[in-house]
Design a protein around this motif. Structure first.
Motif, PDB file in Angstrom:
ATOM      1  N   VAL A  11       0.857  -1.182   0.000  1.00  0.00           N
ATOM      2  CA  VAL A  11       0.000   0.000   0.000  1.00  0.00           C
ATOM      3  C   VAL A  11       0.896   1.235   0.000  1.00  0.00           C
ATOM      4  N   ALA A  12       1.953   1.181   0.807  1.00  0.00           N
ATOM      5  CA  ALA A  12       2.909   2.286   0.851  1.00  0.00           C
ATOM      6  C   ALA A  12       3.696   2.400  -0.456  1.00  0.00           C
ATOM      7  N   GLY A  19       4.205  10.120  -4.535  1.00  0.00           N
ATOM      8  CA  GLY A  19       4.575  11.100  -3.532  1.00  0.00           C
ATOM      9  C   GLY A  19       3.395  11.824  -2.922  1.00  0.00           C
ATOM     10  N   THR A  20       2.253  11.164  -2.890  1.00  0.00           N
ATOM     11  CA  THR A  20       1.039  11.741  -2.304  1.00  0.00           C
ATOM     12  C   THR A  20       0.758  11.053  -0.968  1.00  0.00           C
ATOM     13  N   PRO A  21      -0.224  11.528  -0.215  1.00  0.00           N
ATOM     14  CA  PRO A  21      -0.601  10.809   1.017  1.00  0.00           C
ATOM     15  C   PRO A  21      -1.446   9.562   0.774  1.00  0.00           C
ATOM     16  N   TRP A  22      -1.784   9.254  -0.474  1.00  0.00           N
ATOM     17  CA  TRP A  22      -2.733   8.183  -0.774  1.00  0.00           C
ATOM     18  C   TRP A  22      -2.072   7.095  -1.612  1.00  0.00           C
ATOM     19  N   PRO A  23      -2.440   5.831  -1.401  1.00  0.00           N
ATOM     20  CA  PRO A  23      -3.308   5.320  -0.333  1.00  0.00           C
ATOM     21  C   PRO A  23      -2.574   5.267   1.010  1.00  0.00           C
ATOM     22  N   ASP A  24      -3.318   5.414   2.078  1.00  0.00           N
ATOM     23  CA  ASP A  24      -2.764   5.505   3.422  1.00  0.00           C
ATOM     24  C   ASP A  24      -2.629   4.107   4.032  1.00  0.00           C
ATOM     25  N   PRO A  25      -1.424   3.660   4.388  1.00  0.00           N
ATOM     26  CA  PRO A  25      -1.269   2.334   4.995  1.00  0.00           C
ATOM     27  C   PRO A  25      -2.088   2.158   6.273  1.00  0.00           C
ATOM     28  N   MET A  26      -2.281   3.232   7.034  1.00  0.00           N
ATOM     29  CA  MET A  26      -3.071   3.114   8.260  1.00  0.00           C
ATOM     30  C   MET A  26      -4.527   2.799   7.929  1.00  0.00           C
ATOM     31  N   ARG A  27      -5.051   3.403   6.873  1.00  0.00           N
ATOM     32  CA  ARG A  27      -6.419   3.074   6.455  1.00  0.00           C
ATOM     33  C   ARG A  27      -6.506   1.611   6.039  1.00  0.00           C
ATOM     34  N   ALA A  42       4.559  -4.996   8.876  1.00  0.00           N
ATOM     35  CA  ALA A  42       5.125  -3.888   8.116  1.00  0.00           C
ATOM     36  C   ALA A  42       6.638  -3.996   8.168  1.00  0.00           C
ATOM     37  N   HIS A  43       7.283  -3.863   7.024  1.00  0.00           N
ATOM     38  CA  HIS A  43       8.739  -3.972   6.918  1.00  0.00           C
ATOM     39  C   HIS A  43       9.317  -2.571   6.744  1.00  0.00           C
ATOM     40  N   LEU A  44      10.001  -2.096   7.753  1.00  0.00           N
ATOM     41  CA  LEU A  44      10.683  -0.807   7.673  1.00  0.00           C
ATOM     42  C   LEU A  44      12.077  -1.056   7.115  1.00  0.00           C
ATOM     43  N   ARG A  45      12.216  -0.838   5.817  1.00  0.00           N
ATOM     44  CA  ARG A  45      13.503  -1.078   5.172  1.00  0.00           C
ATOM     45  C   ARG A  45      14.474   0.077   5.429  1.00  0.00           C
ATOM     46  N   GLU A  46      15.754  -0.245   5.317  1.00  0.00           N
ATOM     47  CA  GLU A  46      16.768   0.774   5.527  1.00  0.00           C
ATOM     48  C   GLU A  46      16.632   1.920   4.531  1.00  0.00           C
ATOM     49  N   ASP A  47      16.225   1.628   3.293  1.00  0.00           N
ATOM     50  CA  ASP A  47      16.094   2.692   2.292  1.00  0.00           C
ATOM     51  C   ASP A  47      14.698   3.316   2.264  1.00  0.00           C
ATOM     52  N   ARG A  48      13.792   2.840   3.152  1.00  0.00           N
ATOM     53  CA  ARG A  48      12.439   3.389   3.279  1.00  0.00           C
ATOM     54  C   ARG A  48      11.704   3.398   1.936  1.00  0.00           C
ATOM     55  N   ARG A  49      11.866   2.332   1.158  1.00  0.00           N
ATOM     56  CA  ARG A  49      11.265   2.309  -0.174  1.00  0.00           C
ATOM     57  C   ARG A  49       9.744   2.213  -0.136  1.00  0.00           C
ATOM     58  N   HIS A  50       9.180   1.731   0.976  1.00  0.00           N
ATOM     59  CA  HIS A  50       7.713   1.701   1.078  1.00  0.00           C
ATOM     60  C   HIS A  50       7.280   2.222   2.447  1.00  0.00           C
ATOM     61  N   ILE A  51       7.274   1.390   3.468  1.00  0.00           N
ATOM     62  CA  ILE A  51       6.879   1.844   4.804  1.00  0.00           C
ATOM     63  C   ILE A  51       7.870   2.905   5.306  1.00  0.00           C
ATOM     64  N   ALA A  52       7.331   3.977   5.886  1.00  0.00           N
ATOM     65  CA  ALA A  52       8.146   5.064   6.427  1.00  0.00           C
ATOM     66  C   ALA A  52       8.055   5.077   7.947  1.00  0.00           C
ATOM     67  N   ASP A  53       8.958   5.805   8.569  1.00  0.00           N
ATOM     68  CA  ASP A  53       8.960   5.903  10.032  1.00  0.00           C
ATOM     69  C   ASP A  53       7.615   6.407  10.557  1.00  0.00           C
ATOM     70  N   ALA A  54       7.027   7.364   9.849  1.00  0.00           N
ATOM     71  CA  ALA A  54       5.735   7.910  10.280  1.00  0.00           C
ATOM     72  C   ALA A  54       4.637   6.853  10.229  1.00  0.00           C
ATOM     73  N   ASP A  55       4.748   5.903   9.304  1.00  0.00           N
ATOM     74  CA  ASP A  55       3.766   4.812   9.252  1.00  0.00           C
ATOM     75  C   ASP A  55       3.854   3.944  10.507  1.00  0.00           C
ATOM     76  N   ILE A  56       5.075   3.644  10.954  1.00  0.00           N
ATOM     77  CA  ILE A  56       5.236   2.842  12.166  1.00  0.00           C
ATOM     78  C   ILE A  56       4.687   3.602  13.369  1.00  0.00           C
ATOM     79  N   HIS A 217       1.866  -9.168  -0.546  1.00  0.00           N
ATOM     80  CA  HIS A 217       1.818  -8.673  -1.918  1.00  0.00           C
ATOM     81  C   HIS A 217       0.604  -9.179  -2.685  1.00  0.00           C
ATOM     82  N   PHE A 218       0.325 -10.481  -2.576  1.00  0.00           N
ATOM     83  CA  PHE A 218      -0.818 -11.018  -3.319  1.00  0.00           C
ATOM     84  C   PHE A 218      -2.130 -10.393  -2.857  1.00  0.00           C
TER      85      PHE A 218
END
Length: 244
Positions: A11-12, A19-27, A42-56, A217-218
């Motif tokens: 989703v992230a 680069g928009t707020p949508w779709p929101d992983p929290m939703r 949720a996988h917080l990767r070192e490069d933050r390619r999907h989930i971000a710190d703010a999502d956690i 993913h599926f």
């Protein structure tokens, strides 16, 4: 009952593509809760390619379901995990150039370092899981260092099934069965995940020692066509049917 954890990373991925707020992983996490899943991954990767710190931050504050935080065994991630103290922490191998996690963690080759790494996480109250292949040495090493859980990597099984390589698929399935039995005999809780779909989940769900499947993913892909709650309910139905 076999538990279902839903990974919301992609989703992230869609959000970050524009680069928009949508779709929101929290939703998405709220929809997962309402659809009857048992946990959020949720996988917080070192490069933050999907989930971000703010999502956690948002997930820890707003979830009713337990959060399973996937992360690499780095000092940065340990600091983040100790700040949040999620229900579960799953250590995974991570390479920046990979599209997705390509294999299991080498616990047997790094058992001393990992034992020291997970000690403060365990003391903080998180259940620590090792994302590994079904090799006996990796399972025994995970038990030896004090992990509570092993999550068996089902990616090769799923790939062989998709490619129609039946003999290799069946051999991988047999290895996962044997690995699950060994892990349970050593007192480890057994989870599994990676590449699971409606079509291939049955034989994995039928393994009696497995307590939880983590699928992402599926389900996110299928939700494009039928919606996330419907995808989760159908996956749950197939898991329950396989478990009998």
């Amino acid at each position: 009952m076999l538990r279902l954890g839903v990974n919301i990373d992609h989703v992230a991925t869609i959000r970050n593509a524009r680069g928009t707020p949508w779709p929101d992983p929290m939703r998405a996490a709220k929809l997962v809760e309402e659809a009857g899943a048992d946990g959020i991954t949720a996988h917080l990767r070192e490069d933050r390619r999907h989930i971000a710190d703010a999502d956690i931050d948002a997930l820890m504050e707003g979830l009713r379901l337990p959060l399973n935080l996937e992360m690499a065994a780095t000092a940065e991630m340990q600091t983040i995990a100790l700040r949040h103290k999620p229900h579960a922490i799953c250590l995974v191998p991570e390479k920046r150039e990979e599209r997705t996690t390509e294999g299991g963690l080498d616990v047997a080759g790094n058992d001393n370092a990992l034992a020291h790494y997970i000690t403060p996480l365990r003391e903080a109250g998180s259940r620590v899981s090792m994302f590994i292949g079904a090799q006996p040495d990796q399972i025994r090493a995970s038990a030896r260092i004090g992990a509570a859980v092993v999550e068996l990597h089902t990616g090769a099984y799923a790939d062989y099934d998709t490619e129609g390589r039946i003999a290799e698929r069946d051999a991988e399935l047999a290895a996962i069965r044997e690995g699950a039995a060994l892990a349970a005999s050593l007192g480890l809780e057994v989870h599994a995940g990676h590449g699971l779909t409606f079509d291939n989940v049955g034989p994995i769900a039928a393994i009696p020692e497995i307590r939880e499947l983590n699928i992402g993913h599926f389900l996110i892909a299928e939700s494009v066509f039928i919606g996330l709650p419907a995808a989760i309910r159908e996956m749950r139905r197939r898991m329950d049917e396989a478990r009998g």
